[in-house]
Design a protein around this motif. Structure first.
Motif, PDB file in Angstrom:
ATOM      1  N   LYS A  15      25.349  -0.048 -10.155  1.00 23.60           N
ATOM      2  CA  LYS A  15      24.195   0.506 -10.865  1.00 23.60           C
ATOM      3  C   LYS A  15      24.440   0.521 -12.374  1.00 23.60           C
ATOM      4  O   LYS A  15      25.369   1.183 -12.845  1.00 23.60           O
ATOM      5  N   ASP A  16      23.633  -0.236 -13.104  1.00 22.87           N
ATOM      6  CA  ASP A  16      23.639  -0.238 -14.577  1.00 22.87           C
ATOM      7  C   ASP A  16      25.046  -0.417 -15.132  1.00 22.87           C
ATOM      8  O   ASP A  16      25.455   0.284 -16.072  1.00 22.87           O
ATOM      9  N   LEU A  17      25.786  -1.376 -14.589  1.00 22.88           N
ATOM     10  CA  LEU A  17      27.169  -1.611 -15.001  1.00 22.88           C
ATOM     11  C   LEU A  17      27.214  -2.223 -16.402  1.00 22.88           C
ATOM     12  O   LEU A  17      26.515  -3.189 -16.703  1.00 22.88           O
ATOM     13  N   LYS A  18      28.067  -1.655 -17.260  1.00 20.71           N
ATOM     14  CA  LYS A  18      28.242  -2.166 -18.615  1.00 20.71           C
ATOM     15  C   LYS A  18      29.727  -2.322 -18.924  1.00 20.71           C
ATOM     16  O   LYS A  18      30.543  -1.477 -18.539  1.00 20.71           O
ATOM     17  N   LYS A  19      30.035  -3.417 -19.617  1.00 20.05           N
ATOM     18  CA  LYS A  19      31.387  -3.625 -20.116  1.00 20.05           C
ATOM     19  C   LYS A  19      31.290  -4.189 -21.518  1.00 20.05           C
ATOM     20  O   LYS A  19      30.853  -5.331 -21.731  1.00 20.05           O
ATOM     21  N   TYR A  20      31.659  -3.359 -22.507  1.00 22.31           N
ATOM     22  CA  TYR A  20      31.626  -3.743 -23.916  1.00 22.31           C
ATOM     23  C   TYR A  20      33.058  -3.859 -24.434  1.00 22.31           C
ATOM     24  O   TYR A  20      33.915  -3.023 -24.130  1.00 22.31           O
ATOM     25  N   TYR A  21      33.287  -4.891 -25.261  1.00 23.15           N
ATOM     26  CA  TYR A  21      34.589  -5.066 -25.905  1.00 23.15           C
ATOM     27  C   TYR A  21      34.437  -4.811 -27.409  1.00 23.15           C
ATOM     28  O   TYR A  21      33.595  -5.436 -28.055  1.00 23.15           O
ATOM     29  N   PRO A  22      35.221  -3.905 -27.960  1.00 22.55           N
ATOM     30  CA  PRO A  22      35.082  -3.599 -29.394  1.00 22.55           C
ATOM     31  C   PRO A  22      35.569  -4.749 -30.266  1.00 22.55           C
ATOM     32  O   PRO A  22      36.572  -5.405 -29.972  1.00 22.55           O
ATOM     33  N   ILE A  23      34.840  -5.011 -31.358  1.00 16.30           N
ATOM     34  CA  ILE A  23      35.236  -6.003 -32.349  1.00 16.30           C
ATOM     35  C   ILE A  23      34.984  -5.414 -33.737  1.00 16.30           C
ATOM     36  O   ILE A  23      34.300  -4.403 -33.885  1.00 16.30           O
ATOM     37  N   ASN A  24      35.575  -6.042 -34.735  1.00 14.42           N
ATOM     38  CA  ASN A  24      35.341  -5.634 -36.123  1.00 14.42           C
ATOM     39  C   ASN A  24      35.602  -4.140 -36.319  1.00 14.42           C
ATOM     40  O   ASN A  24      34.732  -3.377 -36.725  1.00 14.42           O
ATOM     41  N   THR A  25      36.825  -3.709 -35.996  1.00 16.76           N
ATOM     42  CA  THR A  25      37.188  -2.303 -36.095  1.00 16.76           C
ATOM     43  C   THR A  25      37.460  -1.907 -37.544  1.00 16.76           C
ATOM     44  O   THR A  25      37.874  -2.717 -38.375  1.00 16.76           O
ATOM     45  N   SER A  26      37.241  -0.642 -37.850  1.00 15.14           N
ATOM     46  CA  SER A  26      37.497  -0.104 -39.178  1.00 15.14           C
ATOM     47  C   SER A  26      38.982   0.211 -39.320  1.00 15.14           C
ATOM     48  O   SER A  26      39.766   0.080 -38.382  1.00 15.14           O
ATOM     49  N   ILE A  27      39.398   0.656 -40.497  1.00 16.66           N
ATOM     50  CA  ILE A  27      40.806   0.988 -40.733  1.00 16.66           C
ATOM     51  C   ILE A  27      41.229   2.193 -39.905  1.00 16.66           C
ATOM     52  O   ILE A  27      42.423   2.445 -39.726  1.00 16.66           O
ATOM     53  N   PHE A  28      40.248   2.947 -39.406  1.00 17.72           N
ATOM     54  CA  PHE A  28      40.542   4.107 -38.553  1.00 17.72           C
ATOM     55  C   PHE A  28      40.516   3.741 -37.072  1.00 17.72           C
ATOM     56  O   PHE A  28      40.659   4.610 -36.217  1.00 17.72           O
ATOM     57  N   GLY A  29      40.324   2.447 -36.764  1.00 18.20           N
ATOM     58  CA  GLY A  29      40.334   2.007 -35.372  1.00 18.20           C
ATOM     59  C   GLY A  29      39.013   2.137 -34.665  1.00 18.20           C
ATOM     60  O   GLY A  29      38.934   1.898 -33.456  1.00 18.20           O
ATOM     61  N   ARG A  30      37.953   2.499 -35.382  1.00 15.80           N
ATOM     62  CA  ARG A  30      36.637   2.631 -34.749  1.00 15.80           C
ATOM     63  C   ARG A  30      35.914   1.293 -34.761  1.00 15.80           C
ATOM     64  O   ARG A  30      35.909   0.584 -35.774  1.00 15.80           O
ATOM     65  N   ALA A  31      35.308   0.973 -33.636  1.00 18.30           N
ATOM     66  CA  ALA A  31      34.604  -0.310 -33.515  1.00 18.30           C
ATOM     67  C   ALA A  31      33.273  -0.255 -34.261  1.00 18.30           C
ATOM     68  O   ALA A  31      32.487   0.664 -34.071  1.00 18.30           O
ATOM     69  N   ARG A  32      33.048  -1.252 -35.098  1.00 19.80           N
ATOM     70  CA  ARG A  32      31.771  -1.360 -35.803  1.00 19.80           C
ATOM     71  C   ARG A  32      30.757  -2.162 -35.009  1.00 19.80           C
ATOM     72  O   ARG A  32      29.558  -2.092 -35.269  1.00 19.80           O
ATOM     73  N   ALA A  33      31.253  -2.945 -34.058  1.00 23.95           N
ATOM     74  CA  ALA A  33      30.371  -3.757 -33.222  1.00 23.95           C
ATOM     75  C   ALA A  33      31.058  -3.998 -31.886  1.00 23.95           C
ATOM     76  O   ALA A  33      32.269  -3.767 -31.741  1.00 23.95           O
ATOM     77  N   HIS A  34      30.281  -4.443 -30.901  1.00 18.89           N
ATOM     78  CA  HIS A  34      30.807  -4.696 -29.562  1.00 18.89           C
ATOM     79  C   HIS A  34      30.292  -6.026 -29.033  1.00 18.89           C
ATOM     80  O   HIS A  34      29.168  -6.428 -29.339  1.00 18.89           O
ATOM     81  N   VAL A  35      31.127  -6.684 -28.252  1.00 19.63           N
ATOM     82  CA  VAL A  35      30.674  -7.815 -27.448  1.00 19.63           C
ATOM     83  C   VAL A  35      30.166  -7.250 -26.134  1.00 19.63           C
ATOM     84  O   VAL A  35      30.934  -6.660 -25.363  1.00 19.63           O
ATOM     85  N   LYS A  36      28.879  -7.403 -25.874  1.00 23.19           N
ATOM     86  CA  LYS A  36      28.267  -6.840 -24.663  1.00 23.19           C
ATOM     87  C   LYS A  36      28.373  -7.859 -23.535  1.00 23.19           C
ATOM     88  O   LYS A  36      27.415  -8.546 -23.193  1.00 23.19           O
ATOM     89  N   ALA A  37      29.573  -7.951 -22.950  1.00 24.67           N
ATOM     90  CA  ALA A  37      29.838  -8.957 -21.922  1.00 24.67           C
ATOM     91  C   ALA A  37      29.016  -8.702 -20.666  1.00 24.67           C
ATOM     92  O   ALA A  37      28.508  -9.638 -20.044  1.00 24.67           O
ATOM     93  N   VAL A  38      28.892  -7.445 -20.272  1.00 23.99           N
ATOM     94  CA  VAL A  38      28.043  -7.037 -19.142  1.00 23.99           C
ATOM     95  C   VAL A  38      27.182  -5.893 -19.645  1.00 23.99           C
ATOM     96  O   VAL A  38      27.699  -4.890 -20.123  1.00 23.99           O
ATOM     97  N   ASP A  39      25.865  -6.052 -19.522  1.00 20.49           N
ATOM     98  CA  ASP A  39      24.959  -5.116 -20.179  1.00 20.49           C
ATOM     99  C   ASP A  39      23.879  -4.609 -19.223  1.00 20.49           C
ATOM    100  O   ASP A  39      22.741  -5.071 -19.243  1.00 20.49           O
ATOM    101  N   GLY A  40      24.279  -3.686 -18.341  1.00 22.15           N
ATOM    102  CA  GLY A  40      23.301  -3.044 -17.466  1.00 22.15           C
ATOM    103  C   GLY A  40      22.969  -3.831 -16.210  1.00 22.15           C
ATOM    104  O   GLY A  40      21.794  -4.010 -15.878  1.00 22.15           O
ATOM    105  N   VAL A  41      23.995  -4.292 -15.491  1.00 21.59           N
ATOM    106  CA  VAL A  41      23.796  -5.088 -14.275  1.00 21.59           C
ATOM    107  C   VAL A  41      23.750  -4.174 -13.054  1.00 21.59           C
ATOM    108  O   VAL A  41      24.574  -3.272 -12.912  1.00 21.59           O
ATOM    109  N   SER A  42      22.767  -4.423 -12.161  1.00 17.24           N
ATOM    110  CA  SER A  42      22.623  -3.641 -10.934  1.00 17.24           C
ATOM    111  C   SER A  42      22.374  -4.587  -9.758  1.00 17.24           C
ATOM    112  O   SER A  42      21.586  -5.523  -9.874  1.00 17.24           O
TER     113      SER A  42
END
Length: 330
Positions: A15-42
């Motif tokens: 149900k609504d399966l999502k798998k995002y991979y973080p990319i373009n992280t800041s110097i604090f390790g926070r992701a500014r963007a994600h690769v939405k490899a799986v985006d709400g699959v049911s």
């Protein structure tokens, strides 16, 4: 291996399966963007049946399979296996459930240890999870090998001594030796010759008939999927665009993407002329997918609403769901 009884229930409910991979992280390790490899699959898979999962390379098929088995952590959504949510259970509990969920990988050579003989490859997890006693171990492994078309003398041989088809039989034997209920098949025949593909597909179908395995069969070869599957899901850029039983998908494809995929399937009759649908442009980046319907940038039936509103995956006939604005979304 024990023969399982066929039950008319769903062994796997996603149900609504999502798998995002973080990319373009800041110097604090926070992701500014994600690769939405799986985006709400049911989807759901009935026990003892096969569901085919198809789509172009990079659409997220393999990531779905690996995320279901928790080889990748779940970003969001739920995965129910025999009624238990795999996305939330602790790792020690998940480890005890591993024998019931196995995977057959795409490359039959790189997924086998070159330093272990065949008998040890097949039996390593059997010994680890104590599937049989020490006294029964060797006889059990020999039986599994025979069930998968492997000769007893292969027990002490190494993977480099075998052909591609034989290596894939070893991979199948390693999976079924644990007596699983669900097997994720990640393009298990794509690296094999056509004649060997048929042998491996027939072997998998025979094992399913005998032991009641449930398959999620990931592939980009629609002719293979048609042969082995009961239901089929079509993915595009991380999302499910159409799902239905085999006859519905092949006889009445509703989504333009499904129609384009089917138009590319070669026909054995040279006099038959297919109305080939050529998709324009390239697949968009999953890190920056288009707004609205993700397929609208390549669709020859695109409307204004397609670029603005995400279509819902709706059921238009029993078991046949489509996410497309060409059909009523109310």
């Amino acid at each position: 291996m024990e023969t399982k009884t066929a039950e008319n229930d769903n062994i796997l409910v996603v149900k609504d399966l999502k798998k995002y991979y973080p990319i373009n992280t800041s110097i604090f390790g926070r992701a500014r963007a994600h690769v939405k490899a799986v985006d709400g699959v049911s989807f759901e898979i009935e026990r003892g049946t096969t569901m085919g999962l198809v789509g172009e390379s990079g659409c997220g098929k393999t990531t779905v399979g690996r995320t279901i088995l928790r080889l990748h952590d779940v970003t969001d959504g739920t995965v129910y296996f025999n009624g238990e949510d795999l996305s939330k259970i602790p790792k020690n509990r998940l480890r005890r459930m591993r024998p019931k969920m196995q995977m057959i990988f795409q490359d039959p050579y790189s997924s086998l240890s070159p330093r272990m003989p065949v008998g040890e490859i097949i039996g390593e997890a059997v010994r680890e999870h104590k599937i049989v006693s020490k006294e029964q171990y060797r006889a059990y492994i020999m039986k599994v090998m025979r069930d998968c078309g492997l000769q007893p003398q292969y027990f002490y041989r190494y993977p480099h001594e075998f052909s591609g088809g034989q290596r894939q039989r070893i991979c199948i034997a390693r999976a079924v030796a644990l007596n699983p209920e669900l097997i994720i098949c990640d393009e298990p025949v794509s690296a094999l010759d056509v004649s060997i593909q048929a042998q491996i597909i027939n072997l998998m179908m025979d094992l399913q008939c005998e032991f009641g395995f449930t398959y999620l069969f990931i592939s980009h070869d629609l002719s293979v999927v048609e042969h082995i599957s009961k239901t089929i899901g079509v993915m595009y850029l991380g999302s499910m665009v159409e799902i239905g039983n085999k006859d519905q998908i092949f006889d009445n494809p509703m989504h333009p993407y499904t129609q384009a995929l089917l138009s590319a399937v070669p026909m054995p009759d040279p006099s038959y002329k297919m109305n080939r649908i050529i998709l324009q442009g390239d697949i968009p980046s999953p890190a920056n997918p288009p707004s609205g319907c993700k397929f609208h940038t390549r669709c020859n039936q695109c409307m204004d609403v397609c670029s603005k509103v995400v279509p819902k995956l709706k059921e238009y006939e029993p078991g046949h769901k489509v996410a497309c604005h060409l059909y009523s979304q109310d």
